[in-house]
Design a protein around this motif. Structure first.
Motif, PDB file in Angstrom:
ATOM      1  N   ARG A 115     -41.632  26.349 -27.058  1.00 20.16           N
ATOM      2  CA  ARG A 115     -40.698  27.243 -26.358  1.00 20.16           C
ATOM      3  C   ARG A 115     -40.564  28.578 -27.098  1.00 20.16           C
ATOM      4  O   ARG A 115     -40.025  29.536 -26.544  1.00 20.16           O
ATOM      5  CB  ARG A 115     -39.312  26.608 -26.237  1.00 20.16           C
ATOM      6  N   TRP A 116     -41.033  28.606 -28.350  1.00 19.69           N
ATOM      7  CA  TRP A 116     -40.967  29.819 -29.153  1.00 19.69           C
ATOM      8  C   TRP A 116     -42.354  30.387 -29.417  1.00 19.69           C
ATOM      9  O   TRP A 116     -42.540  31.162 -30.335  1.00 19.69           O
ATOM     10  CB  TRP A 116     -40.200  29.546 -30.443  1.00 19.69           C
ATOM     11  N   ASP A 117     -43.345  30.003 -28.601  1.00 17.58           N
ATOM     12  CA  ASP A 117     -44.652  30.648 -28.637  1.00 17.58           C
ATOM     13  C   ASP A 117     -44.524  32.090 -28.154  1.00 17.58           C
ATOM     14  O   ASP A 117     -43.680  32.408 -27.300  1.00 17.58           O
ATOM     15  CB  ASP A 117     -45.639  29.915 -27.716  1.00 17.58           C
TER      16      ASP A 117
ATOM     17  N   ASP B  67     -50.910  31.320 -29.542  1.00 13.23           N
ATOM     18  CA  ASP B  67     -49.953  31.878 -30.492  1.00 13.23           C
ATOM     19  C   ASP B  67     -50.488  31.689 -31.917  1.00 13.23           C
ATOM     20  O   ASP B  67     -51.007  30.615 -32.253  1.00 13.23           O
ATOM     21  CB  ASP B  67     -48.617  31.146 -30.315  1.00 13.23           C
ATOM     22  N   PRO B  68     -50.361  32.702 -32.795  1.00 12.51           N
ATOM     23  CA  PRO B  68     -50.948  32.603 -34.136  1.00 12.51           C
ATOM     24  C   PRO B  68     -50.150  31.779 -35.136  1.00 12.51           C
ATOM     25  O   PRO B  68     -50.627  31.542 -36.251  1.00 12.51           O
ATOM     26  CB  PRO B  68     -51.006  34.063 -34.587  1.00 12.51           C
TER      27      PRO B  68
ATOM     28  N   LEU C  46     -44.505  39.568 -27.230  1.00 15.02           N
ATOM     29  CA  LEU C  46     -43.396  39.441 -28.157  1.00 15.02           C
ATOM     30  C   LEU C  46     -43.808  38.572 -29.343  1.00 15.02           C
ATOM     31  O   LEU C  46     -44.643  37.672 -29.207  1.00 15.02           O
ATOM     32  CB  LEU C  46     -42.195  38.804 -27.462  1.00 15.02           C
ATOM     33  N   PRO C  47     -43.245  38.790 -30.521  1.00 18.13           N
ATOM     34  CA  PRO C  47     -43.586  37.944 -31.664  1.00 18.13           C
ATOM     35  C   PRO C  47     -43.174  36.496 -31.426  1.00 18.13           C
ATOM     36  O   PRO C  47     -42.108  36.222 -30.860  1.00 18.13           O
ATOM     37  CB  PRO C  47     -42.768  38.549 -32.814  1.00 18.13           C
ATOM     38  N   GLY C  48     -44.013  35.561 -31.832  1.00 16.66           N
ATOM     39  CA  GLY C  48     -43.633  34.157 -31.795  1.00 16.66           C
ATOM     40  C   GLY C  48     -42.518  33.887 -32.792  1.00 16.66           C
ATOM     41  O   GLY C  48     -42.356  34.613 -33.774  1.00 16.66           O
ATOM     42  N   ALA C  49     -41.747  32.840 -32.559  1.00 15.21           N
ATOM     43  CA  ALA C  49     -40.510  32.662 -33.341  1.00 15.21           C
ATOM     44  C   ALA C  49     -40.186  31.200 -33.619  1.00 15.21           C
ATOM     45  O   ALA C  49     -39.073  30.746 -33.354  1.00 15.21           O
ATOM     46  CB  ALA C  49     -39.345  33.333 -32.616  1.00 15.21           C
ATOM     47  N   TYR C  50     -41.124  30.440 -34.168  1.00 10.07           N
ATOM     48  CA  TYR C  50     -40.821  29.050 -34.513  1.00 10.07           C
ATOM     49  C   TYR C  50     -39.587  28.920 -35.418  1.00 10.07           C
ATOM     50  O   TYR C  50     -38.825  27.958 -35.280  1.00 10.07           O
ATOM     51  CB  TYR C  50     -42.007  28.384 -35.200  1.00 10.07           C
TER      52      TYR C  50
END
Length: 359
Positions: A132-134, A263-264, A309-313
């Protein structure tokens, strides 16, 4: 949180999920402290000690944690799928909040039983749905919230890999008790994303195949969801894809969004890079941005580049800390996980019977 002792976290399991995802994210989240890792493997203990120092202790079995429940604030289960229900049950009965890696359980009924137990005990039960934060998922949500695609008609999501040789292990076991196979592994991610974006499922159709020589469980799976609002989600998870398709292809009444590449963050975590060490966490190069437009293929220049947008795990465990400290919302509830399991169970039935299943 200055002056407030961090919440003490015990992590059960230090394989792929524990070492690559959970431990680094816990250790870099303000307000959380990685206190104990449950693994009896000496090599994994040394690996963890080398990264997190002597401040981390080790236990050989989860049962050791229940005996010292008053010293801990959160249990995180990154253990094999078949252990999720019994270990989560034991942790909740010991009075401890729990985070469980996906899938929460093998069935929706078991997930709802765990949710009821957590409610009865007044404890947090959350599911680690990190995708969900990809970066692409966050970007798509932004586009949908802004109405840039119009009414979405079709959502295509692919989590494809090229792994022609099975790797073995419980994830690829044919034993139903292991809850292995791609349907419950990567399928847990793509189904969860589809339900978050487009709401409940009305019907499910699926095809599951075992393609590779020596493979014991599904390694090439397709899931079609008709949502109650009329959106159709076509979801592909595969280890046998020689040519990878777009990660997302979303078609609406005004425009479409096409995004290639993963996503990286997972690759960065695997390489030892950590959140907070750089301001560029989760950022991908402009060359990988998706495109928004209509009437022409993005591969021939159609549409405009859409900054990803930046990913945010790290946001997941920050939300867990806030939920435990301040009563903030649970970032992923057990009831949401149960709804995804309803779809996965329907998909398995559909693939067996060759027909669509209504929910």
């Amino acid at each position: 949180m200055t002056g407030t002792p961090p919440l003490r976290v015990a992590l059960v399991g230090y394989g792929l999920a524990g070492s690559v995802f959970h431990a680094p994210l816990i250790a870099t989240t303000e307000g959380l402290a990685l206190d104990t890792i449950v693994t009896s493997n000496p090599e994994r203990q040394e690996q963890a000690r080398a990264e997190f120092g002597e401040g981390v202790s080790f236990a050989a079995t989860p049962e050791e944690l229940w005996a010292r429940a008053d010293e801990l604030d959160l249990i995180v289960l990154a253990s094999p799928n078949k252990t999720h229900v019994p270990l989560a049950t034991a942790a909740l009965k010991a009075g401890l909040p729990v985070v469980v890696d996906k899938p929460l359980a093998g069935t929706a009924a078991e997930a709802r039983e765990l949710a009821a137990l957590a409610d009865e005990r007044g404890l947090l039960l959350s599911v680690f749905q990190n995708r969900r934060w990809d970066n692409d998922f966050l970007t798509l949500r932004k586009l949908l919230d802004a109405g840039e695609l119009g009414d979405v008609w079709r959502f295509e999501s692919r989590f494809e890999r090229w792994r022609p040789q099975p790797k073995g292990g419980w994830r690829e076991s044919g034993d139903p008790a292991e809850i292995g196979g791609l349907l419950y592994d990567l399928g847990s991610h793509v189904v969860d994303q589809a339900l978050v974006l487009f709401g409940p499922a009305a019907s499910v159709y699926a095809e599951t195949d075992v393609r590779r020589p020596g493979a014991q469980t599904d390694d090439d799976t397709f899931i079609a969801i008709t949502h109650t609002n009329g959106v159709r989600s076509h979801l592909y998870v595969s280890a046998t894809t020689a040519q990878l398709g777009p990660r997302f292809r979303v078609l609406g009444s005004a425009a479409g969004y096409v995004k290639h590449g993963l996503d990286p963050q997972e690759a960065d975590l695997r390489e030892g890079r950590r959140p907070g060490a750089t301001a560029e966490w989760g950022v991908e190069p402009e060359s990988l941005w998706g495109r928004v437009g209509s009437g022409e293929s993005p591969l021939t220049g159609g549409g405009r580049p859409e900054p990803t947008l930046p990913g945010a795990y790290p946001a997941y465990y920050a939300a867990i800390a806030a939920a435990l400290r301040d009563g903030a919302p649970n970032p992923v509830t057990a009831q949401e996980a149960a709804a995804a399991l309803d779809v996965l169970e329907a998909a398995r039935r559909s693939a067996t019977e060759g027909t669509a299943v209504s929910l």
